[in-house]
Design a protein around this motif. Structure first.
Motif, short mmCIF file in Angstrom:
data_model
loop_
_atom_site.label_atom_id
_atom_site.label_comp_id
_atom_site.label_asym_id
_atom_site.label_seq_id
_atom_site.Cartn_x
_atom_site.Cartn_y
_atom_site.Cartn_z
N ASN A 75 0.86 -1.17 0.00
CA ASN A 75 0.00 0.00 0.00
C ASN A 75 0.91 1.23 0.00
OD1 ASN A 75 -1.73 2.11 0.50
ND2 ASN A 75 -2.83 1.10 2.17
N ASN A 124 10.19 6.60 1.91
CA ASN A 124 10.41 7.37 0.69
C ASN A 124 10.02 6.50 -0.50
OD1 ASN A 124 11.31 8.88 -1.45
ND2 ASN A 124 13.11 9.63 -0.37
N GLU A 136 0.41 4.33 -0.40
CA GLU A 136 -0.01 5.51 0.35
C GLU A 136 0.25 5.34 1.84
OE1 GLU A 136 -0.57 8.33 -0.63
OE2 GLU A 136 -1.68 9.39 0.93
N ALA A 137 -0.06 4.16 2.37
CA ALA A 137 0.22 3.92 3.79
C ALA A 137 1.72 4.00 4.04
CB ALA A 137 -0.32 2.55 4.22
N ALA A 138 2.51 3.49 3.11
CA ALA A 138 3.95 3.55 3.26
C ALA A 138 4.41 5.01 3.30
CB ALA A 138 4.63 2.81 2.11
N ARG A 139 3.89 5.79 2.38
CA ARG A 139 4.28 7.20 2.30
C ARG A 139 3.92 7.93 3.59
NH1 ARG A 139 2.49 12.42 0.25
NH2 ARG A 139 0.33 11.79 0.50
N LEU A 140 2.70 7.69 4.09
CA LEU A 140 2.26 8.39 5.29
C LEU A 140 3.06 7.97 6.52
CD1 LEU A 140 -1.61 8.49 4.88
CD2 LEU A 140 0.06 10.30 4.52
N ASN A 141 3.73 6.83 6.44
CA ASN A 141 4.55 6.41 7.57
C ASN A 141 6.02 6.71 7.35
OD1 ASN A 141 2.92 5.08 9.82
ND2 ASN A 141 1.99 4.28 7.96
N GLY A 142 6.28 7.59 6.40
CA GLY A 142 7.63 8.10 6.28
C GLY A 142 8.55 7.32 5.35
#
Ligand SMILES: Nc1ncnc2c1ncn2[C@@H]1O[C@H](COP(=O)(O)OP(=O)(O)OP(=O)(O)O)[C@@H](O)[C@H]1O
Ligand SMILES: [Mg+2]
Lengths: 345, 530
Positions: free
Chosen positions: A218, A228, A220-226
């Motif tokens: 996911n 890159n 987006e979830a990866a991005r929101l958890n910092g």
């Protein structure tokens, strides 16, 4: 019904669930169940019918014949786990093989020739990576385009002609490595094992590897958890480029020549091996262990066809059918036979 | 026990096991035509499992299902549908790339002469949605919609079929108050027409507003059954959690402290969020209320770095460069998004990996994840936040919805941030766990965190916040505190942008146009003890 308030507060401890043995085995082996079952069945059949099959000579032969596929498939595992796909990896490998051939032809020593070849692979990978992650062009478009580009580069580098490298001074080292052995164990097998261990460790135990799984699961979830996401995606393609170059070294070493054209079914075999090993084409699930099993399975099939002297033209058909069956089994296992199209990301 | 007419659906001695858990343990219950039955219980007590069995998605390991008194095997959702059983499951099941209209009528697209009648499809879909009070372009792709609208589409699809039993598995958990009320109205209408409704929800007001009976599950077994509304709420809650829930929202002792979060002229380029400004002190909870589309979601996303935004935000005095989650995290903003599936979970990964994702940096040394430290920290989170799972290596999507949410909250809370931005943190969480989460939020505030709490549940906002900023048409309409903090006042500002009455009060209206008139500093809730 009884309309009064009835209550049962007695807590029952949950009895452990009893399940049949096969279902527990399937749970333990996870998505690679199909590949493992296939390997076991084929091994038994071939061991019984073909006495040569389990000889050390045949086994080393099997390893040698599948090392190129394995190296490419290890790279492809990274990109599939991250939710992408690289259709250019075989073409990139052909092009880097030509680079290696040209370097040897120019009289370069083995090490500089290898270094330049690997660098070329990194550059090819970087191109794919930058276009998909930073320019945000869909990976299918990018790698379809670069597949064509790299194939052309391979042809242009030596005007479409194969380079026979056997007599060049730099080649001896590569040849010795690819075909040599110590204590009866081929160097190439050691090389494969080292590469398997490195890729497995990177995927399982590094932050970068976790990031790859996260991005593929996911983004987006990866991005929101910092995480890159773009850098991770880019690096994944760079890794594929690097493994494509490594594979070309092995290939040139085996054939003692650099060919500008390549086996069209190799790309399918590589991707099929990864998918048969249980790596999800939607990303985020699977790993190196499965890929090794997938390569082994397809390799044994190929070996079996050779031993039983079935025409090698069957190879593609068999690989295709096995791929579809393995992935279909995986999908069915995961979602139940009657759930349709529910996987959304 | 003699009933003149057999129940519409009767399940008898149902048992369902999953690896390591007994999800349903000898459950028997009946639903009659026209009845609205509440099915409730803690997270992971087996409610969704029961509904999936009745909906034909799972097969029971034991027991049987009777439809109109006749034993039936519901081998798949289609078989269930043939008996008039329609399930809206907790995880949305829409086809993301199809349009709203196609999704509403999926499988039953109207045809004319063999071809699909598109004008008719659009008309019918729009009609059903209008009944729900939703007016959207039915040509839009479903994946471009917010969770709430997706939920509405899912409901529209269900109510447009000829259902005899409608199962709503937490259908209201992502709906706003208004949308919930409209849905409850529809439920009442269906029940008057003889349709049975099985409502799975954690929200007490809904249970009391709609249901004539409640069945409570605990650890997969029937914990009790209660006629409604004659059973008192605390009785029902006791059945669910096995104990009295005292002090539901908890309390905190907060000393006046320094401003930690300063927001000035924060806005998005598309105008969904018009310039807003406020400050939150350490130990303070700023509630944010507003309807869907009021800009509250954009505020949360902008603070979490999820979307590009303009304006000034300072965390502990240091300016935060907007538009990047990584920078927001580095600055100390702990952001929990509201759309669990789309923005928080890694569906194919384990509970452990989902949890440690939020602090991979702190357990990484020279690029390598320290696995021992990871296991230890993850099990700490699982214990601390009561995540019910049979193993840390279980795929997160196999946890019940509420337990997924607890894992997501736990991983962010465990990070120890000076600022938290929580968007609908208790969505889908059971009463007992909600109370526990409120307790965690209180503790975080007590330890000096500045908390922005975005919620569509007004009681929750009132119970936890020092002040509540009400959003209306993209900006802060009012900041409400003290005695004014009532559902009536908040609701009125959210819906119409005005006060319900004329009383002078601590409310300060801010034109969204004058963001520098920082409304919050005028009403300080800090230093208050509850
Ligand atoms: N497919 C599955 N595989 C393994 N375990 C499962 C599966 N589905 C549910 N479970 C487990 O069964 C138990 C009951 O889950 P269920 O989803 O029915 O709970 P629930 O009452 O709906 O909870 P919630 O209120 O959080 O939605 C949980 O412990 C859950 O982890
Ligand atoms: Mg549930």
């Amino acid at each position: 019904m009884n309309e009064t308030l009835l209550e049962r507060i007695d807590e029952k401890p949950a009895p452990p669930a009893r399940r049949p043995v096969w279902s527990r085995i399937a749970a333990a082996t996870g998505p690679a169940t199909g590949a493992i079952a296939g390997i076991v069945i084929l091994t038994v059949i071939l061991a019984v019918t073909q006495p040569v099959f389990l000889t050390w000579g045949n086994i080393t032969n099997l390893v040698g014949a599948n090392s190129v596929t394995l190296v490419l498939a290890l790279g492809a595992t990274f990109v599939l786990l991250a939710g992408g796909l690289d259709l250019s990896l075989v073409a990139a490998s052909a092009a880097t093989g030509m680079v290696f051939g040209l370097m040897l032809q120019s009289g370069a020593d083995a090490l500089p020739a290898i270094a330049v070849t690997l660098l070329a692979g990194l550059v090819f990978g970087l191109l794919n990576g930058v276009l998909t992650s930073y320019a945000r062009i869909p990976f299918l478009v990018v790698t379809l385009g670069t597949a064509s580009l790299f194939a052309s580069i391979a042809l242009l580098l030596n005007d479409g002609k194969t380079i026979n490298v056997f007599d060049f001074p730099g080649f001896a080292f590569v040849n010795d490595f690819v075909l040599g052995q110590a204590f009866g164990i081929p160097f190439i097998l050691m090389f494969d094992i080292v590469l398997i261990v490195i890729t497995a460790v990177v995927l399982r135990y590094t932050k970068f590897g976790r990031g790859i799984y996260a991005v593929g699961s996911n983004a987006e979830a990866a991005r929101l958890n910092g995480i890159n996401v773009r850098l991770t995606t880019m690096l994944v393609y760079v890794i594929v480029g690097f493994t494509a170059a490594l594979a070309s070294l092995v290939q040139v070493g085996r054939l003692a020549g650099a060919a500008p054209t390549f086996d069209a079914t190799l790309l399918l075999t590589v991707i099929a091996a990864v998918l048969i090993g249980g790596t999800a084409y939607t990303g985020g699930e699977g790993g190196v262990g499965g890929t090794v099993l997938g390569v082994l399975f397809l390799g044994i099939i190929q070996n079996g066809l050779t031993l039983t002297s079935v025409s090698s033209f069957w190879r593609g058909a068999v690989n295709g059918i096995v791929l579809i069956l393995a992935v279909a089994l995986g999908v069915a296992r995961q979602y139940g036979w009657l759930r349709f199209g529910r996987k959304g990301r | 026990m003699t009933t003149p007419q057999p129940a519409l659906i009767r399940v008898e001695n149902l048992v369902k096991r999953f690896p390591g858990v007994v999800a349903l343990d000898d459950v028997t219950l009946e639903i009659h035509a026209g009845e609205v039955l509440a099915l409730t219980g803690e997270n992971g007590s087996g409610k969704s499992t029961l509904s999936k069995i009745v909906g034909g998605l799972y097969q029971p390991d034991g027991g049987r299902i009777l439809v109109d008194g006749v034993e039936r095997r519901l081998a798949n959702p289609h078989a269930a549908l043939e008996h008039g059983i329609v399930l809206i499951s907790q995880e949305l099941t829409l086809a993301p790339t199809l349009t709203v209209a196609e999704n509403v009528l999926l499988g039953r697209l109207p045809r004319r002469g063999g071809a699909i009648d598109w004008p008719e499809t659009r008309r019918r879909a729009a009609e059903v949605l209008a009944e729900l009070g939703v007016h959207i372009d039915v040509e839009r792709r479903v994946d471009s919609l917010s969770v709430e609208l997706q939920q509405e589409v899912e409901i529209a699809r269900a109510i447009s079929t000829r259902a005899r039993l409608l199962i709503l598995d937490e259908a209201t958990s992502s709906l706003s108050e208004g949308a919930t009320l409209r849905l409850l109205d529809i439920v009442a209408g269906l029940s008057a027409r003889g349709v049975a409704v099985l409502m799975i929800t954690h929200r007490m007001p809904e249970i009391y507003a709609s249901c004539s009976r409640a069945v409570v599950l605990r650890d997969g077994a029937l914990a009790g059954e209660a006629p409604l509304p004659s059973t008192a709420e605390h009785e029902l809650v006791r059945m669910m959690v096995g104990r009295e829930l005292l002090d539901y929202y908890g309390s905190r002792v907060a000393a006046p402290a320094e401003v930690v979060l300063e927001v000035d002229r924060l806005h998005t380029a598309d105008g969904a969020l018009k310039p807003v400004g406020f400050q939150v002190r350490a130990g303070e909870v700023l509630g944010v209320a507003g309807l869907v589309g009021s800009g509250k979601a954009e505020l949360a996303m902008a603070l979490g770095g999820a979307i590009p935004a303009r304006g000034e935000v300072r965390v502990a005095g240091r300016p935060l460069r907007l538009g990047s989650p990584r920078r927001a995290i580095a600055a100390g903003v702990g952001y929990v998004p509201d759309d669990r599936r789309r923005e928080a979970l890694l569906p194919p990964r384990s509970v452990a990996e989902n949890i440690s994702l939020a602090w991979l940096d702190t357990i990484t040394r020279f690029g390598f994840v320290r696995v021992g430290a990871e296991r230890r920290d993850v099990s700490q989170v699982v214990t601390d936040y009561g995540v019910k799972t049979s193993s840390l290596d279980k795929r997160i999507t196999l946890l019940s919805g509420g337990n997924q949410q607890k894992a997501i909250l736990g991983r962010t809370f465990a990070r120890g941030c000076p600022v938290y931005v929580l968007n609908e943190p208790t969505r889908g969480v059971d009463v007992g766990s909600k109370s526990a989460i409120y307790g965690y939020i209180q503790r975080l505030a007590e330890k000096g965190a500045a908390i922005v709490l975005i919620s569509s549940e007004l009681p929750e906002l009132i119970g936890l916040s020092d002040r509540v900023a009400v959003f209306h048409h993209g900006g802060i309409r009012a900041v409400v505190a003290g005695a004014d903090l009532t559902e009536e006042v908040l609701g009125s500002y959210a819906v119409s942008g005005t006060r319900p009455d004329e009383h002078p009060s601590a409310v300060i209206s801010t034109g969204a146009i004058e963001p520098n008139d920082t409304p919050t500093s005028a009403v300080s809730g800090a230093g208050r003890t509850r």
